[in-house]
Design a protein around this motif. Structure first.
Motif, PDB file in Angstrom:
ATOM      1  N   THR A  56       0.925  -1.221  -0.035  1.00 25.37           N
ATOM      2  CA  THR A  56      -0.065   0.037   0.057  1.00 25.37           C
ATOM      3  C   THR A  56       0.889   1.114   0.060  1.00 25.37           C
ATOM      4  O   THR A  56       2.023   1.291   0.660  1.00 25.37           O
ATOM      5  N   HIS A 109      -6.241   5.334  -0.095  1.00 23.29           N
ATOM      6  CA  HIS A 109      -6.615   4.825   1.081  1.00 23.29           C
ATOM      7  C   HIS A 109      -8.062   4.997   1.254  1.00 23.29           C
ATOM      8  O   HIS A 109      -8.509   4.192   1.991  1.00 23.29           O
ATOM      9  N   HIS A 123      -6.429   2.307   8.570  1.00 21.25           N
ATOM     10  CA  HIS A 123      -5.991   2.105   7.021  1.00 21.25           C
ATOM     11  C   HIS A 123      -4.848   1.009   7.018  1.00 21.25           C
ATOM     12  O   HIS A 123      -4.335   0.971   5.977  1.00 21.25           O
ATOM     13  N   PRO A 126       0.308   2.460   5.204  1.00 22.15           N
ATOM     14  CA  PRO A 126       0.665   3.553   4.698  1.00 22.15           C
ATOM     15  C   PRO A 126       1.863   4.352   5.532  1.00 22.15           C
ATOM     16  O   PRO A 126       2.128   5.137   5.144  1.00 22.15           O
TER      17      PRO A 126
END
Length: 514
Positions: free
Chosen positions: A235, A244, A485, A499
């Motif tokens: 990601t 995201h 996320h 992330p």
């Protein structure tokens, strides 16, 4: 059982492979392309670009294959989204494009293995999707018809052949495949280096900035100037919101169970259930009289099950009910998958940068295929060539398909911020047992406190460095996982998965020893 390494789970691939080591970056360099992430997506992209005589520097925060490629089940099978859903959302023409892209990606893997003489147990196999119950029979019919219209070689059967339990109706997808993913990466890395590619492990990318002519990747070891940058980190860390908000992070669980040799057919298999299960067979040693049945499933949102060990038990129970020849559980591990709202991966130009920054993400349970496909698309983009799949997998596309899933996932994310209003999970840190962690509140602050096996406490800020959610302790992996996320951190706060790109802030233990 091979179940821990540095207090985390270990896959069969990690336990049976030694990967080459490369030194960290020391100082500034300049190159044509900087690729960030040394899993299948990054290494494939880097290799393909050197085949086009591009100068490529490949970096990874840890080492080759240390991310999700080493935690996959390493199968090549049809889209996790199913062809009939793709056809409903995008149209029959797009479903055909997806089928074509999957086929070409697999062909490329096979051709690289042959060209570079990579010993990674690659084999073509049939795959089977079967209905778990009568209510799914119609879905099997719909999927068969849609796959056939998309040009996929399929047959409809009344039963998965050679299996020890009754499956009910199924679809046979011909010419799928499996391999040993880390041995493939080993061979790919050697081929990349032979092509004059440069690898730096232990080098974390922190920031990307520049313009359409030149980008600069700032790392903890120096700066890399490059005409193009590819972010292949499962990601993207360089994108705060755009990607995201269009995908969600899930953990999936796998066990490897010993079975007598030839007691299970060499096929791929998965079902229509929710939760669903997927199955393959691995033969780690040709001289052995047993094999390893690899079975995965029981997915959940990252950071939203603090004690997920029960999922391994549930998979084992499922296996023993259906495979009476199952013996000991040899491996237990988990991995992270990114689920895009509309079901298709994001492969191409990063939406918010100049057109020389690229991302590969949204693997959706097809990481080996999408990682390879991302490398193909981005190589063509960088080389200025046409590619039939560019618009299909464009990361800038709107999430107009699967909008209900999009809304549900965003609502789920927003709910997680309520954690800031909650109190401590323990009355005192003395309640935290060895090998466990808990969130401790101190006024407006929240600390993530872990007690190691020697009884020592470790404390970091509980605020995720991506967008500020409160992390949760994952007792199976001994990690701090973000429920918003999908960022993950080790017990010292170092980043395991984006992330987030920066660690959780350290905390003075004297402030919280109560």
């Amino acid at each position: 059982m091979h179940n821990t390494r540095n207090n985390s789970s270990v896959s069969i691939w990690q336990a049976t492979t030694t990967l080459p080591a490369f030194p960290p970056l020391e100082g500034d360099v300049e190159t044509d392309v900087c690729v960030i992430g040394a899993g299948i997506a990054g290494l494939t992209t880097a290799y393909l670009l050197t085949e086009q005589n591009q100068k490529v520097v490949l970096i990874d925060a840890h080492c080759i294959g240390s991310g999700e490629t080493g935690r996959t089940t390493a199968h090549f099978f049809p889209p996790d989204e199913w062809y009939h859903n793709i056809e409903d959302h995008f149209g029959a023409e797009h479903a055909t494009l997806v089928a074509n892209s999957f086929s070409k990606a697999l062909d490329l893997v096979e051709s690289i293995i042959k060209k570079e003489q990579i010993d990674c147990s690659f084999e073509r196999l049939d795959g089977y999707l079967y209905a778990c119950s009568e209510k799914d029979f119609k879905n099997i019919e719909k999927e068969f018809n849609a796959a056939h219209r998309a040009g996929v070689a399929v047959q409809k059967l009344e039963q998965v052949p050679g299996i020890s339990f009754t499956t009910g109706p199924c679809i046979q997808y011909s010419n799928q495949a499996q391999f040993h993913p880390l041995r493939y990466l080993n061979g790919l890395a050697k081929a990349f280096v032979r092509n004059a590619g440069i690898v730096h492990c232990g080098t974390r990318a922190l920031k990307i900035e520049g313009d359409k002519l030149m980008q600069t990747v700032s790392t903890d070891g120096g700066k890399i100037k490059a005409k193009s940058v590819v972010v292949a980190t499962n990601t993207p860390f360089n994108n705060k919101l755009v990607i995201h908000t269009k995908q969600a992070a899930y953990r999936t669980y796998v066990i490897g169970v010993r079975v007598p040799k030839k007691s299970v057919p060499r096929i791929l298999m998965w079902d229509t259930g929710d939760p669903y299960y997927y199955v393959r067979l691995e033969t780690p040693d040709s001289e052995s009289d047993s094999e390893i049945l690899v079975v995965g499933g029981r997915d959940h949102k990252v950071g939203q099950d603090d004690h997920p060990e029960h999922r391994y038990d549930e998979i084992e129970e499922w296996v023993r009910e259906r495979f009476p020849m199952a013996q000991s559980v040899e491996y237990r591990w988990s991995g992270e998958i990114m689920e895009p709202a509309d079901g298709l991966a994001f492969l191409g130009h990063n939406p918010i940068d100049d057109k020389n920054v690229y991302v590969i993400t949204g693997d959706s349970g097809n990481g080996m295929t999408h990682g390879t496909l991302g490398g193909m698309i981005i190589t063509d983009l960088i080389m200025g060539r046409d590619n039939p799949w560019i618009s299909l997998y464009n990361p800038a596309r709107k999430a107009i398909h699967g909008i209900s899933d999009f809304v549900t996932e965003q609502a789920n994310t927003q709910v997680q911020y309520v954690d800031w209003l909650k109190g401590s999970e323990v009355a005192s840190v003395q309640e935290i047992l060895a090998g466990q962690g808990a969130i401790v509140r101190d006024g407006l602050h929240k600390w993530a406190v872990y007690r190691d096996d020697q009884g020592e406490l470790h404390a970091v800020s509980a605020k995720c460095t991506h967008l500020g959610c409160v992390v949760h302790f994952n007792s199976a992996e001994r990690s701090w996982d973000c429920p918003c996320h999908g960022s993950r951190f080790d017990t010292n706060g170092e980043v395991l998965h984006g992330p987030a790109s920066t660690p959780l802030a350290p905390v003075n233990l004297e402030l919280i020893k109560t």
